[in-house]
Design a protein around this motif. Structure first.
Motif, mmCIF file in Angstrom:
data_model
loop_
_atom_site.group_PDB
_atom_site.id
_atom_site.type_symbol
_atom_site.label_atom_id
_atom_site.label_comp_id
_atom_site.label_asym_id
_atom_site.label_seq_id
_atom_site.Cartn_x
_atom_site.Cartn_y
_atom_site.Cartn_z
ATOM 1 N N SER A 267 -26.489 -46.637 62.255
ATOM 2 C CA SER A 267 -27.567 -47.608 62.439
ATOM 3 C C SER A 267 -26.996 -48.926 62.984
ATOM 4 O O SER A 267 -27.532 -49.505 63.931
ATOM 5 N N ARG A 268 -25.886 -49.364 62.384
ATOM 6 C CA ARG A 268 -25.277 -50.630 62.845
ATOM 7 C C ARG A 268 -24.850 -50.522 64.301
ATOM 8 O O ARG A 268 -24.944 -51.482 65.055
ATOM 9 N N SER A 269 -24.376 -49.316 64.692
ATOM 10 C CA SER A 269 -23.879 -49.151 66.069
ATOM 11 C C SER A 269 -25.005 -49.271 67.092
ATOM 12 O O SER A 269 -24.757 -49.481 68.266
ATOM 13 N N VAL A 270 -26.260 -49.124 66.620
ATOM 14 C CA VAL A 270 -27.371 -49.292 67.564
ATOM 15 C C VAL A 270 -28.150 -50.577 67.253
ATOM 16 O O VAL A 270 -29.303 -50.737 67.651
ATOM 17 N N GLY A 271 -27.524 -51.479 66.517
ATOM 18 C CA GLY A 271 -28.071 -52.826 66.366
ATOM 19 C C GLY A 271 -29.059 -53.031 65.240
ATOM 20 O O GLY A 271 -29.742 -54.048 65.209
ATOM 21 N N HIS A 272 -29.155 -52.081 64.310
ATOM 22 C CA HIS A 272 -30.031 -52.338 63.158
ATOM 23 C C HIS A 272 -29.206 -52.377 61.881
ATOM 24 O O HIS A 272 -28.490 -51.422 61.573
ATOM 25 N N GLU A 273 -29.297 -53.479 61.163
ATOM 26 C CA GLU A 273 -28.595 -53.596 59.879
ATOM 27 C C GLU A 273 -29.522 -53.053 58.779
ATOM 28 O O GLU A 273 -30.516 -53.685 58.429
ATOM 29 N N PRO A 274 -29.224 -51.867 58.228
ATOM 30 C CA PRO A 274 -30.148 -51.294 57.243
ATOM 31 C C PRO A 274 -30.142 -52.109 55.951
ATOM 32 O O PRO A 274 -29.083 -52.507 55.482
ATOM 33 N N LYS A 275 -31.330 -52.349 55.430
ATOM 34 C CA LYS A 275 -31.418 -53.158 54.218
ATOM 35 C C LYS A 275 -31.635 -52.298 52.985
ATOM 36 O O LYS A 275 -30.929 -52.421 51.997
#
Ligand SMILES: NC(=O)c1ccc[n+]([C@@H]2O[C@H](COP(=O)([O-])OP(=O)(O)OC[C@H]3O[C@@H](n4cnc5c(N)ncnc54)[C@H](O)[C@@H]3O)[C@@H](O)[C@H]2O)c1
Length: 423
Positions: A267-275
């Protein structure tokens, strides 16, 4: 008949299983009932042990020599996919195993990955390694993905009765993978439109479980601080028609406590920081420390200190009735207790090791337990502990009678006799 299956059935080519651990070994045995198999593992000691245990038969060969795999046309990769110290995916085994297959790859071979990975990993990491052989995906070889779902320690769910998800890089591969698994698995087989969907589905299974338990753990912490019994709350809440039953508890092991980190990474690699996913992991990883803080607070009320105290812990594994200690949160719990300079001893008759090499986990034999302790922690619900009877534990407590029963094995009517704490 599918051409690849025909090779196995008519021409008696072999199926290779790479990685003979919790997943690979039972799979090897199951597949060997239908096809010739070669079990390959880089651990020479394990191969020697398997040969000693006379696992080899007319249909089964086990080896650590790559050359033996040249007789195979289907390769199933079941190597570990753990996380590194910073919790990012450790793909080193997967990379190495893919490289091994690339060395022996022939035209029209099929490679099936069973290891758990993040969506896109097979295409982005594994296939480029296979293509280093000079052969091209779909033109010269096919890749499939069939995430494993076995449940170690569960006698009711066997490898061939658990429904499976399968996927392939092309239509012929989808036909093959369905027929191949159908030939030794009695449960349903669901074919997904592509490999990424199957990879993502596996991530969802374990992330969902991690999050569901993390919610229970967070609730357990809140109710503990409010002096409300979580078990009674959940029992009452479960009378609602759409309640989902989950219990609070330590979340360890190689799947549930690891896989969400794979999804976090992707997820981080595609620009979303999972909460939500990150919060669930954080709560579950925090639980051992919370328990130790709880012990410390209770000790204070008795004028006891963790420093120099004697604590006996029952159970070391990440779940009951198996010998698997991978990412066991009981190990973290013990580490926190030792940081506070407590003397901790552990009883776990299922675990093979006695004291680990560093002596960090002092194990004692169940028959050698003597005297009383400042605290007894029942951390794992092994059947062998249940068979001791709950009275067994009472005799181990000193005059303060502090008992931490993380799995609630002490019957409710006896809990009032102790300084009893449960999740
Ligand atoms: N254990 C489970 O219950 C379970 C359930 C579902 C999915 N999975 C997934 O299945 C995969 C395998 O897990 P496991 O629990 O069987 O691991 P494991 O650690 O029990 O066994 C892995 C085996 O692979 C061998 N190995 C490592 N690198 C190798 C290589 N390059 N070539 C050949 N052999 C190699 C190791 O020596 C070991 O014997 C992981 O991705 C895991 O997440 C496991």
């Amino acid at each position: 008949m599918n051409q690849a299956l025909e090779k196995l059935i008519v021409h008696q080519s072999s199926v290779a299983v790479l990685g003979l651990g919790y997943v690979g070994l039972p799979l090897l045995m199951e597949v060997s009932k239908k096809y010739k198999v070669v079990g390959f593992d880089t651990n020479d000691g394990l191969i020697a042990q398997l040969k000693d245990r006379l696992i080899e038969s007319e249909n089964i060969l086990v080896t650590s020599e790559l050359e033996v795999l040249r007789s195979c046309t289907v390769y199933i990769i079941c190597v570990p996919t753990d996380v590194l110290a910073d919790k990012s995916p450790d793909l080193s085994n997967l990379v190495e195993a893919s490289g091994s297959v690339a060395e022996v790859l022939k035209y029209d071979d099929i490679i099936i990955y069973e290891s758990t990975v993040y969506p896109g990993c097979t295409e982005e990491v594994c296939i480029p390694i296979l293509e280093k052989s000079g052969k091209k995906l779909n033109q010269d070889f096919t890749v499939c993905y069939a995430p494993e779902r076995i449940v170690p320690g569960d006698n009711k769910l066997s490898l061939n009765s658990i429904s499976r998800i399968v996927a392939a890089s092309n239509d012929k591969g989808s036909e093959f993978i369905y027929q191949f698994y159908k030939s030794f698995i009695t449960a349903d087989i669901h074919v997904t439109p592509n490999i990424k969907v199957a990879e993502a589905a596996k991530m969802v299974e374990n992330t969902q479980r991690d999050l569901n338990i993390s919610l229970m753990n967070e609730l357990a912490i809140i109710f503990d601080k409010l002096n409300i019994d979580t078990e009674s709350v959940l029992e009452a809440a479960s009378t609602k028609w759409n309640f989902h039953p989950y219990q609070p508890g330590l979340v360890g092991g190689h799947c549930i406590s690891v896989d969400p980190f794979y999804l976090l990474h992707k997820s981080r690699s595609v620009g979303h920081e999972p909460k939500v996913i990150a919060a669930g992991r954080a709560i579950n990883d925090y639980l051992p420390l919370y328990i130790v803080e709880k012990i410390e607070a209770l000790f204070l009320t008795k004028n006891k200190s963790l420093k120099g105290s004697h604590i006996l812990v029952y159970g070391l594994t990440f779940k009951e009735n198996i010998d698997d200690m991978r990412n066991s949160k009981v190990v973290d719990l013990i580490a926190h207790l030792k940081n506070k300079e407590a003397h901790v001893e552990v009883v776990d008759p299922i675990v093979q090791i006695r004291n680990d090499a560093s002596g960090k986990i002092p194990m004692i034999d169940i028959s050698k337990v003597k005297g009383t302790f400042d605290l007894v922690v029942i951390a794992v619900k092994h059947n062998i502990f249940l068979s001791l009877g709950h009275e067994y534990f009472y005799n181990l407590l000193d005059e303060h009678k502090i008992l931490f029963d993380l799995k609630r094995i002490i019957p409710i009517e006896h809990r009032g006799k102790f300084e009893y704490w449960a999740l």
